[in-house]
Write a protein that holds these residues in place. Structure first.
Motif, short mmCIF file in Angstrom:
data_model
loop_
_atom_site.label_atom_id
_atom_site.label_comp_id
_atom_site.label_asym_id
_atom_site.label_seq_id
_atom_site.Cartn_x
_atom_site.Cartn_y
_atom_site.Cartn_z
N LEU A 134 0.88 -1.17 0.00
CA LEU A 134 0.00 0.00 0.00
C LEU A 134 0.92 1.22 0.00
O LEU A 134 1.51 1.57 1.02
N LEU A 135 1.07 1.81 -1.18
CA LEU A 135 2.04 2.90 -1.38
C LEU A 135 1.34 4.23 -1.18
O LEU A 135 0.39 4.56 -1.91
N SER A 136 1.80 5.00 -0.20
CA SER A 136 1.17 6.29 0.08
C SER A 136 2.03 7.41 -0.51
O SER A 136 3.19 7.56 -0.14
N HIS A 137 1.44 8.17 -1.43
CA HIS A 137 2.17 9.32 -1.99
C HIS A 137 1.98 10.49 -1.03
O HIS A 137 1.35 11.49 -1.36
N MET A 138 2.53 10.32 0.14
CA MET A 138 2.30 11.23 1.25
C MET A 138 2.72 12.65 0.90
O MET A 138 3.82 12.88 0.40
N ARG A 139 1.82 13.60 1.16
CA ARG A 139 2.03 15.02 0.88
C ARG A 139 2.42 15.27 -0.59
O ARG A 139 3.07 16.26 -0.91
N GLY A 140 1.98 14.33 -1.44
CA GLY A 140 2.12 14.57 -2.88
C GLY A 140 3.48 14.26 -3.47
O GLY A 140 3.73 14.57 -4.63
N HIS A 141 4.38 13.62 -2.69
CA HIS A 141 5.72 13.33 -3.22
C HIS A 141 5.73 11.95 -3.88
O HIS A 141 5.42 10.95 -3.24
N LYS A 158 1.66 -6.89 -5.51
CA LYS A 158 0.63 -6.00 -6.07
C LYS A 158 0.72 -4.63 -5.41
O LYS A 158 0.93 -4.54 -4.19
N VAL A 159 0.51 -3.58 -6.20
CA VAL A 159 0.64 -2.22 -5.67
C VAL A 159 -0.73 -1.53 -5.64
O VAL A 159 -1.39 -1.40 -6.67
N VAL A 160 -1.13 -1.11 -4.44
CA VAL A 160 -2.31 -0.26 -4.26
C VAL A 160 -1.78 1.12 -3.91
O VAL A 160 -0.99 1.26 -2.98
N GLU A 161 -2.19 2.15 -4.66
CA GLU A 161 -1.65 3.49 -4.45
C GLU A 161 -2.65 4.36 -3.68
O GLU A 161 -3.81 4.46 -4.07
N MET A 167 -4.05 13.50 -6.49
CA MET A 167 -5.08 13.59 -7.52
C MET A 167 -4.71 14.76 -8.43
O MET A 167 -4.54 15.88 -7.95
N GLY A 168 -4.52 14.49 -9.73
CA GLY A 168 -4.10 15.55 -10.65
C GLY A 168 -2.60 15.57 -10.89
O GLY A 168 -2.13 16.30 -11.75
N ALA A 169 -1.85 14.78 -10.14
CA ALA A 169 -0.40 14.71 -10.34
C ALA A 169 -0.08 13.62 -11.36
O ALA A 169 -0.96 12.84 -11.75
N ALA A 170 1.19 13.57 -11.81
CA ALA A 170 1.58 12.57 -12.81
C ALA A 170 3.05 12.21 -12.66
O ALA A 170 3.84 13.00 -12.13
N TRP A 171 3.39 11.01 -13.11
CA TRP A 171 4.79 10.56 -13.19
C TRP A 171 5.10 10.31 -14.66
O TRP A 171 4.42 9.51 -15.29
N ASN A 172 6.07 11.02 -15.20
CA ASN A 172 6.38 10.91 -16.63
C ASN A 172 5.13 11.04 -17.50
O ASN A 172 4.97 10.31 -18.48
N GLY A 173 4.24 11.93 -17.12
CA GLY A 173 3.05 12.20 -17.93
C GLY A 173 1.88 11.26 -17.69
O GLY A 173 0.79 11.49 -18.20
N GLN A 174 2.09 10.19 -16.91
CA GLN A 174 0.99 9.27 -16.63
C GLN A 174 0.38 9.61 -15.27
O GLN A 174 1.10 9.79 -14.29
N ALA A 175 -0.96 9.70 -15.23
CA ALA A 175 -1.64 10.13 -14.01
C ALA A 175 -1.22 9.30 -12.80
O ALA A 175 -1.08 8.08 -12.91
N SER A 176 -1.04 9.95 -11.67
CA SER A 176 -0.73 9.24 -10.43
C SER A 176 -1.91 8.34 -10.07
O SER A 176 -3.06 8.75 -10.10
N GLY A 177 -1.57 7.11 -9.70
CA GLY A 177 -2.60 6.12 -9.40
C GLY A 177 -2.77 5.11 -10.51
O GLY A 177 -3.51 4.14 -10.37
N ARG A 178 -2.06 5.35 -11.63
CA ARG A 178 -2.19 4.47 -12.79
C ARG A 178 -0.97 3.58 -12.99
O ARG A 178 -0.92 2.84 -13.97
N GLN A 179 0.01 3.67 -12.09
CA GLN A 179 1.18 2.81 -12.23
C GLN A 179 0.91 1.46 -11.55
O GLN A 179 1.30 0.41 -12.07
N GLY A 180 0.26 1.48 -10.42
CA GLY A 180 -0.02 0.25 -9.67
C GLY A 180 -1.29 -0.42 -10.18
O GLY A 180 -1.90 -0.01 -11.17
#
Ligand SMILES: *Cc1c(COP(=O)(O)O)cnc(C)c1O
Length: 398
Positions: A134-141, A158-161, A167-180
């Motif tokens: 359970l990966l927490s993108h704490m404080r948006g990092h 398995k990765v649950v984000e 919400m609204g952030a991205a990694w290499n252009g892919q929305a956060s929450g879509r990698q896991g």
């Protein structure tokens, strides 16, 4: 006389008129329950889910009663069973280990780095300990999501984000929450969209989506979802999946749909404020800025900085001097939980071995909310005050 900040750190913007009007329409209809639809009608919740899935580039989306419910639903849907260990960040907020506890799981904490992300070396060392992270993108990092996914994929984890702050952030252009495998979001008042309480999960996995929908309390009405897999997926899971009841209602969905359309602009507004504070704090003696990686598109709804190696007395002095000038800083180094802020060793229902690196980072970690009701001038003033007080205390130390 030194300047004093008078803004409120907990005051969000009003709900947009369009959302208020939509909410009034739902109340006039009397049909607040998501499955209470007139013939041929698509409910506000179902429409919101379809729009959210589209925005995130996901096949499936489910709206829930809260972000915490989205996470517990996701953990259950990916198969976390009672007694099972679940890897998670040592630096996060209470609903994250709380979600693991809610499904009877056992948090296994991973250290945080000075960049305020999960320590991938420590994750690699512990990866054999669990089947789910359970990966927490704490404080948006956001951590290096490419390397994180490599580590987890190689180990079959398995990765649950937890994207409450991305919400609204991205990694290499892919929305956060879509990698896991599953991404979870919150629409609670202090997050990036405001329905009081509420949440989402998104996934591309048919079985996970079907289980999540039944878990959320769909009964056998899952056919009314517009961002769901086909009936075959439900046939596979419907007898084995409990109804845990955690739905969103049409009133909240009506409040959220107009906000979805302005999310991108709101994120830009947060970042403009973030950059003003960040620039204002740069080169303050004794203060370390958290530099953001190039691959990360963040949402600066709060800002963090470090006072590395400072004594507890000196940190407390900064906190009280800033507070006296109207600047509300949160400190993650406090041994005692305060307000929304607590730390891994306060969650005593879960065993935690000593986390020396996390302790060292949290000891100097300061955190400040940046609500959109603050103007850019407000943000410049906040930075001036913090800079002055940090400098004064730092100089009195050396
Ligand atoms: C707010 C929050 C949650 C939970 O969201 P709720 O909608 O309040 O249940 C989970 N994780 C983090 C990091 C949060 O800040």
């Amino acid at each position: 006389m030194s300047e004093r900040f008078t803004g409120s750190f907990t005051q969000q913007e009003p709900i947009p008129d369009e959302a208020i009007e939509a909410a009034v329409r739902v109340m006039r209809s009397g049909r607040l329950h998501r499955y209470n639809t007139a013939p041929g009608e698509e409910s506000e919740v179902a429409l919101l889910e379809r729009e959210f899935a589209e925005l995130m580039g996901a096949r499936f989306a489910l709206a829930t009663g809260s972000g915490g419910i989205a996470i517990t639903t996701a953990l259950r849907a990916v198969g976390v069973a009672a007694g099972e260990p679940v890897l998670t960040n040592a630096f996060t907020l209470a609903p994250v280990p709380g979600a693991i506890a809610a499904v009877g799981g056992r948090p296994v904490y991973v250290e945080v780095t000075e960049d305020l992300v999960i320590d991938l070396d420590d994750l690699e060392a512990k990866i054999g300990a669990a089947k789910v992270l359970l990966l927490s993108h704490m404080r948006g990092h956001l951590c290096d999501m490419d390397r994180l996914m490599q580590i987890c994929d190689a180990a079959g984890v398995k990765v649950v984000e937890d994207c409450a702050h991305t919400m609204g952030a991205a990694w290499n252009g892919q929305a956060s929450g879509r990698q896991g495998l599953v991404g979870c979001y919150s629409t609670q008042t202090y997050k990036h969209m405001n329905s009081g309480e509420g949440g989402f999960l998104v996934t591309d996995d048919e079985d996970v989506a079907a289980r999540a929908i039944i878990l959320s309390g769909s009964y056998m009405l899952y056919g009314r979802h517009l961002a769901a897999p086909g009936p075959e997926a439900f046939e596979r899971v419907k007898y084995d999946t409990p109804n845990v009841s955690g739905r969103m209602d049409n009133l909240r969905a009506a409040v959220l749909r107009p906000q979805l359309k302005t999310l991108r602009r709101q994120c830009e507004n947060w970042n403009a404020r973030y950059r003003v504070v960040e620039e204002g704090l740069r080169a303050t003696p004794g203060l370390k800025i958290v530099e953001r990686p190039e691959a990360e598109s963040y949402v600066g709804s709060s800002i963090q900085f470090l006072l590395p190696g400072w004594s507890e007395t000196a940190v407390r002095e900064v906190l009280s001097r800033c507070a006296a000038r109207g600047v509300e800083l949160k400190w993650f180094g406090d041994a005692e939980p305060v307000g929304f802020t607590s730390r891994y060793d306060s969650w005593r229902y879960a065993d935690a071995p000593p986390m020396p690196q996390t302790d060292r980072v949290l000891a100097g970690l300061m955190d400040m909310r940046l609500p959109l009701t603050f103007s850019l001038e407000d943000c410049a003033q906040l930075a001036r005050i913090i800079r002055a007080e940090v400098s004064a205390v730092y100089q009195s130390q050396v």
